[in-house]
Structures are given as structure tokens and as C-alpha cells.
Write an enzyme that holds these catalytic residues in place. Structure first.
Site, mmCIF file in Angstrom:
data_model
loop_
_atom_site.group_PDB
_atom_site.id
_atom_site.type_symbol
_atom_site.label_atom_id
_atom_site.label_comp_id
_atom_site.label_asym_id
_atom_site.label_seq_id
_atom_site.Cartn_x
_atom_site.Cartn_y
_atom_site.Cartn_z
ATOM 1 N N ASP A 1 -37.650 -4.219 13.384
ATOM 2 C CA ASP A 1 -37.398 -2.961 13.559
ATOM 3 C C ASP A 1 -36.578 -3.153 15.050
ATOM 4 O O ASP A 1 -37.224 -3.656 15.826
ATOM 5 C CB ASP A 1 -38.626 -2.152 13.989
ATOM 6 C CG ASP A 1 -39.539 -1.823 12.180
ATOM 7 O OD1 ASP A 1 -39.004 -2.041 11.627
ATOM 8 O OD2 ASP A 1 -40.336 -1.122 12.678
ATOM 9 N N LYS A 2 -36.096 -2.079 15.322
ATOM 10 C CA LYS A 2 -35.224 -1.546 16.331
ATOM 11 C C LYS A 2 -35.730 -1.858 17.263
ATOM 12 O O LYS A 2 -35.745 -2.319 18.437
ATOM 13 C CB LYS A 2 -35.060 -0.475 16.183
ATOM 14 C CG LYS A 2 -33.771 -0.248 17.863
ATOM 15 C CD LYS A 2 -32.870 1.292 17.597
ATOM 16 C CE LYS A 2 -32.161 1.311 18.636
ATOM 17 N NZ LYS A 2 -31.715 3.315 18.664
#
Length: 303
Positions: free
Chosen positions: A138-139
């Protein structure tokens, strides 16, 4: 054109419209959300509102998301931490806040853009938007990723993901005191029926298994090492939240009021068989923000 609809929750009352939607759609940048508002792609109770509009409980927000454009992804000189590189693959230590591959609202500042500048050759199996990407994080998750430089290496690495032989361990700081030293969460994951932008435990979802060990307990928090048997989207975040230990900083699945933004989750260990150079294992320490948070908890224990 894809339509998304949200009903404002009580705890979100008073938030700016652009902030609320950015939290709902973490893969989209706030500036992109603001552009959609300006283009009148977003309505609140069928009315056009500004980005600064303060949303109210039970209001209906409708978002018309334009189709993803198949653009040519360009190389960009973005600094990245390359841990290892050979003729088949590159191993990188991703920083917090960097999206792995281009998506709506962010075509130019992703890890893929940086890789195209620093590495040049990447496998083409996943098309122009995800060249070389074997797996993603994820970011706001930090840590180790392996990227394929040719199609043979891509298939070789992907097979290890599929048969669960790739070693993947994460460090995560969670809320609360995890009572058992070791545990396993075996619960299927799929799209949430209440919010399609979120994952959830659902009966007809894909099997997901997370093993965890307690590394250290602090007052009100626990540092765990999570080992993935499967690799579903948001797996560790959803699984830990399901046992009432959401990750610190995870405003999507955890507490809405956090002192930091973005989950303290770090891909610390990655081990795999390379196409031509045998088995390799990589380890990296947690990033500075994570480290400072742990140091703060340690100091509080001494008071």
C-alpha cells in the site's frame, strides 16, 4: 464512467469534502479529487459543492469516476532506495507515501515512474501501467519489494507468490495489548459490501491467512511481526482490525483520530529463489517515523 456512492458517517461530520473523499479513496490524490469536484463529477445531495464544503451526517455523496486512461507511463527522476540489482530483478525499499504503480490521479510520481528512470528494462507481463510489478504494498506501507526486469524472471517470482514459498514478514504497531505471544488469523477477504473501496472479512471471499508473533508490548500498544501465508489486499490491516487491534495510523480500518496519518506497517523481510543466483533474503529496519514512534513509547514506559 464508474459511479461510487457514500453516505457520510456521524464521525465524519464537519470534514472538508475533498478530505473526506481522499480518506475514502486512498489511491487517489487530494489534488485529483479537487479536480473532479471542479469538473462537477462529484455531487452532495445532488448539488455541486466546493472542495471546502463541510460534509454533514447522512448526506449522500455521488462520485462519477472517469475511465482509467491507458497512457504511456514516463520515466521520472525520483530518488529510490535500491537494495540489490542484477540482470533479472531489482529489490527496492519503498518509502512511505509512494504509490507503487500509476492509477487514477497519479500517473507521474509512482515507484514505476522512478524504476523506468533508474532501471530502464522492466518485464512487460502486467502491461504499460505496471511493468515489472510482481507484488505491491500500500501507499503508506514501507519496505521491500522485488521487481522483475524480464518476463522469465517475472513468471519465476510470481510462481513463488502463488505457491506461498516467498518469505514475507512485516513489522506492525497495533493498538492495544495483544495477549497471546503467537497467533493465526484465518479469515477470507473480499470487497466490503458496505464500501467497495474497502476490504472486509466476507464468507465468500478469498482465503487469507496471517500468522503473527509479539515482538514487544508497550502501554496500550503492541509491536508484532506478521507473516503472510497469503497476500490479499490490505490483509494485515483488516485481519488485525478484526481482532480489535487495528494498526496505528490506519484511519481506514482503525481509529479515525490518529496522531499520524498512514499505518505503521513495514515490509521488513523478503526471501525468494532468484532465477539464476540461488536463494536470497533481504531485511530492512523500520523507517524513521516508525522508529521515532517506538522510541516515544519506550520513553513513556520509563516515566
Amino acid at each position: 464512467m464508474e459511479e461510487l456512492q457514500y453516505i457520510v458517517e456521524a464521525e465524519a461530520q464537519g470534514k472538508r469534502l475533498d478530505v473526506y473523499l481522499t480518506e475514502k479513496l486512498p489511491d487517489l490524490s487530494r489534488s485529483y479529487i479537487q479536480k473532479l469536484i471542479e469538473k462537477e463529477c462529484i455531487t452532495v445531495e445532488d448539488r455541486i459543492r466546493k472542495s471546502s464544503y463541510k460534509v454533514q451526517e447522512d448526506e449522500s455523496i455521488l462520485l462519477e469516476l472517469p475511465e482509467l486512461e491507458e497512457l504511456e507511463v514516463s520515466a521520472k527522476d525520483i530518488p529510490i532506495d535500491i537494495l540489490y540489482e542484477d540482470e533479472d530483478l531489482v529489490v527496492v525499499n519503498k518509502e512511505k507515501g509512494m504509490v507503487v504503480h500509476p492509477a487514477q490521479g497519479n500517473y507521474h510520481d509512482t515507484l514505476v515512474n522512478a524504476l523506468l528512470y533508474h532501471v530502464k528494462d522492466l518485464s512487460g507481463i502486467n502491461g504499460i501501467l505496471r511493468p515489472g510489478i510482481v507484488h505491491r504494498i500500500d501507499k503508506d506501507t514501507t519496505g521491500i519489494l522485488v521487481v522483475a526486469k524480464n518476463d522469465f524472471a517475472h513468471g519465476y517470482l510470481s510462481a513463488q507468490l502463488k505457491d506461498h514459498s516467498m518469505k514475507r514478514e512485516y513489522l506492525a504497531l497495533v493498538h492495544g495489548n495483544v495477549k497471546t505471544d503467537h497467533g493465526t488469523i484465518d479469515a477470507p477477504l473480499g470487497r466490503s459490501r458496505k464500501d467497495r473501496m474497502k476490504m472486509a472479512i466476507v464468507e465468500d471471499g478469498k482465503r487469507a491467512v496471517t500468522h503473527y508473533d509479539v515482538v514487544r508490548r508497550y502501554k496500550g500498544f503492541t509491536l508484532i511481526r506478521a507473516k503472510l501465508e497469503t497476500g490479499r489486499t490490505h490483509q494485515i490491516r483488516v485481519h488485525m482490525a478484526s481482532v480489535h487491534h487495528p494498526l496505528v495510523g490506519d484511519y481506514v480500518y482503525g481509529h479515525k483520530k490518529e496522531t499520524i496519518k498512514g499505518q505503521l506497517l513495514h515490509a521488513a523481510t523478503l526471501g525468494f529463489e532468484t532465477p539464476h543466483k540461488g536463494y536470497m533474503i533481504f531485511r530492512t529496519p523500520v523507517h524513521q517515523e516508525f522508529k521515532e514512534y517506538l522510541m516515544k513509547l519506550h520513553r513513556m514506559e520509563k516515566k
